[in-house]
Design a protein around this motif. Structure first.
Motif, PDB file in Angstrom:
ATOM      1  N   CYS A 313      36.510  43.276  51.285  1.00  0.00           N
ATOM      2  CA  CYS A 313      36.301  42.460  51.238  1.00  0.00           C
ATOM      3  C   CYS A 313      35.335  41.459  50.727  1.00  0.00           C
ATOM      4  N   MET A 314      35.213  41.674  48.727  1.00  0.00           N
ATOM      5  CA  MET A 314      34.519  41.606  48.379  1.00  0.00           C
ATOM      6  C   MET A 314      35.649  39.953  47.324  1.00  0.00           C
ATOM      7  N   GLU A 315      36.930  40.646  47.403  1.00  0.00           N
ATOM      8  CA  GLU A 315      38.268  39.755  46.561  1.00  0.00           C
ATOM      9  C   GLU A 315      38.518  38.821  47.538  1.00  0.00           C
ATOM     10  N   ASP A 316      38.235  38.963  49.139  1.00  0.00           N
ATOM     11  CA  ASP A 316      38.516  37.794  50.347  1.00  0.00           C
ATOM     12  C   ASP A 316      37.975  37.146  49.507  1.00  0.00           C
ATOM     13  N   PHE A 317      36.430  37.266  49.601  1.00  0.00           N
ATOM     14  CA  PHE A 317      35.075  36.133  49.807  1.00  0.00           C
ATOM     15  C   PHE A 317      35.149  35.362  48.425  1.00  0.00           C
ATOM     16  N   LEU A 318      35.585  35.943  47.190  1.00  0.00           N
ATOM     17  CA  LEU A 318      35.805  35.235  46.074  1.00  0.00           C
ATOM     18  C   LEU A 318      37.272  34.849  46.039  1.00  0.00           C
ATOM     19  N   HIS A 319      38.056  34.843  46.841  1.00  0.00           N
ATOM     20  CA  HIS A 319      39.155  33.831  46.870  1.00  0.00           C
ATOM     21  C   HIS A 319      38.850  32.465  48.175  1.00  0.00           C
ATOM     22  N   HIS A 320      37.847  33.051  49.020  1.00  0.00           N
ATOM     23  CA  HIS A 320      37.094  32.247  49.769  1.00  0.00           C
ATOM     24  C   HIS A 320      36.596  30.947  49.191  1.00  0.00           C
ATOM     25  N   LEU A 321      35.596  31.406  47.938  1.00  0.00           N
ATOM     26  CA  LEU A 321      34.783  30.522  47.280  1.00  0.00           C
ATOM     27  C   LEU A 321      36.433  29.732  46.950  1.00  0.00           C
ATOM     28  N   LYS A 322      36.284  30.362  46.014  1.00  0.00           N
ATOM     29  CA  LYS A 322      37.754  29.244  45.139  1.00  0.00           C
ATOM     30  C   LYS A 322      38.665  28.368  45.774  1.00  0.00           C
TER      31      LYS A 322
END
Length: 387
Positions: A313-322
């Motif tokens: 879920c953190m990886e998903d969050f970071l990809h959303h931010l990117k």
């Protein structure tokens, strides 16, 4: 139809949707959403956009009531996304004499969605061109990638109204009693956040106009304090923080990383942080976490190591931010791992691809659970975040 007043000659004919579960199949909308549409009654009658197919019948009834027996002369298509254009074919077939008004990109898209015959019905407009309806005159301005390539806005010159397409929209039906900025911010960063440069270009065009009212395709009509709304859009589209504050976004497997994130929040508050928001990325609304990341000027990423990588879920969050072009913030890292904590290194590798980011040290490493040395490192990190 709600008793929503635009002007004596411009009528609101939109609809609320309280039955929708996810907007664009991804965004939670607890108070629904509105699909806004308008009709200008003049020597010529112009319908400004249609609505989602979920509400075609209700919307058509609103239109017929407003027309009171008149026919439609023009159908203005500012945005081809289905939540606004899905009823276009139904309207075009009901009023076969109506001309369709759009730009060249609009007419490239229409056959991709619909099967009705456009022969002899196209009014292709370019930047700055006008369409006279009688007393009312529409002037068109292209707004590509706000947030589709064919988007355009229309300025009605006599009553000084900007029909702003998805600009200045928000989640929430029109009968929802809620703060405009909260749901408009969540809407903006998740829908248009990637396209700050394009929004800035549109704001520069809008600055040349005497705008007294903004009619968006979602959310309330804006009639007062327009400088407030435009100012927020200016801040958001420049990727500037709106408020001083810290978002701690955590991804925890068994609760130990969550405990550490909450401890850091407590330390920051005790040291006088102006605002600390905490997001559980496993459970909280991802769109709201994205909103808060853009709202505040500092971000702490706290994640467990998982299968040698970042907890998903953190990886998903970071990809959303990117994807939304996150930038111009201070960021700090906390990681957890029972034998080989590597989450911080991998989170850093992703964040290094963002623009104008400042990393705040130290990286806090937790080995399974917080200990005295962990709390000491968190105290140091808190001091540096608040420096």
């Amino acid at each position: 139809m709600k008793d929503i007043i635009v002007t004596d000659t411009i009528k609101y004919i939109g609809v609320d949707d309280h039955d929708i579960d996810l907007f664009e199949s991804q965004y939670i909308v607890p108070n629904g959403v509105s699909y806004n549409s308008y009709v200008i009654l003049d020597e010529k009658v112009a319908v400004m956009d249609t609505v989602d197919k979920r509400k075609t019948e209700e919307w058509m009834a609103n239109l017929e009531a407003a027309l009171d027996g008149r026919a439609v002369d023009y159908i203005v298509v500012s945005h081809m996304e289905p939540d606004h254009a899905a009823s276009l074919q139904a309207l075009a077939e009901k009023y076969p004499q109506a001309q369709i008004v759009g730009n060249a990109k609009t007419f490239n898209m229409i056959p991709q969605f619909f099967t009705f015959d456009l022969e002899g019905r196209q009014v292709v407009v370019k930047e700055g061109e006008t369409l006279s309806l009688g007393v009312h005159t529409l002037q068109f301005f292209m707004a590509p990638m706000v947030h589709w390539p064919e988007v355009m806005v229309a300025y009605e010159q006599s009553e000084k109204i900007l029909f702003s397409a998805d600009g200045f929209g928000k989640f929430g039906a029109l009968d929802a009693e809620e703060d405009w900025a909260c749901e408009a911010r969540r809407y903006y960063f998740n829908i248009c956040g990637k396209y700050g440069v394009q929004v800035q270009a549109l704001l520069k065009k809008a600055a040349t106009l005497d705008i007294q009212m903004i009619c968006p395709l979602h959310g309330p009509i804006l009639k007062e304090d327009l400088g407030y709304y435009i100012g927020l859009y200016d801040t958001w589209s420049k990727y500037e923080p709106e408020n001083e504050g810290i978002l701690i976004a955590y991804a925890s497997i068994h609760g130990n990383t969550a405990e550490a994130a909450k401890k850091l929040a407590s330390i920051l508050e005790e040291k006088g942080a102006p605002k600390v928001a905490v997001a559980d990325l496993s459970r909280d609304d991802m769109a709201e976490a994205i909103e808060d990341a853009f709202r505040y000027d500092r971000l702490v990423l706290a994640a467990a190591t998982y299968d040698g990588g970042i907890f998903p879920c953190m990886e998903d969050f970071l990809h959303h931010l990117k994807a939304k072009n996150y930038q111009k913030r201070k960021v700090a890292f906390m990681e957890n791992g029972s034998w080989a904590p590597t989450a911080a290194k991998q989170m850093k590798a992703i964040v290094e691809g963002f623009k104008n980011m400042e990393v705040v040290e130290p990286v806090v490493t937790i080995k399974s659970t917080m200990k005295d040395d962990t709390v000491k490192a968190m105290e140091e990190l808190a001091d540096n975040l608040l420096a």
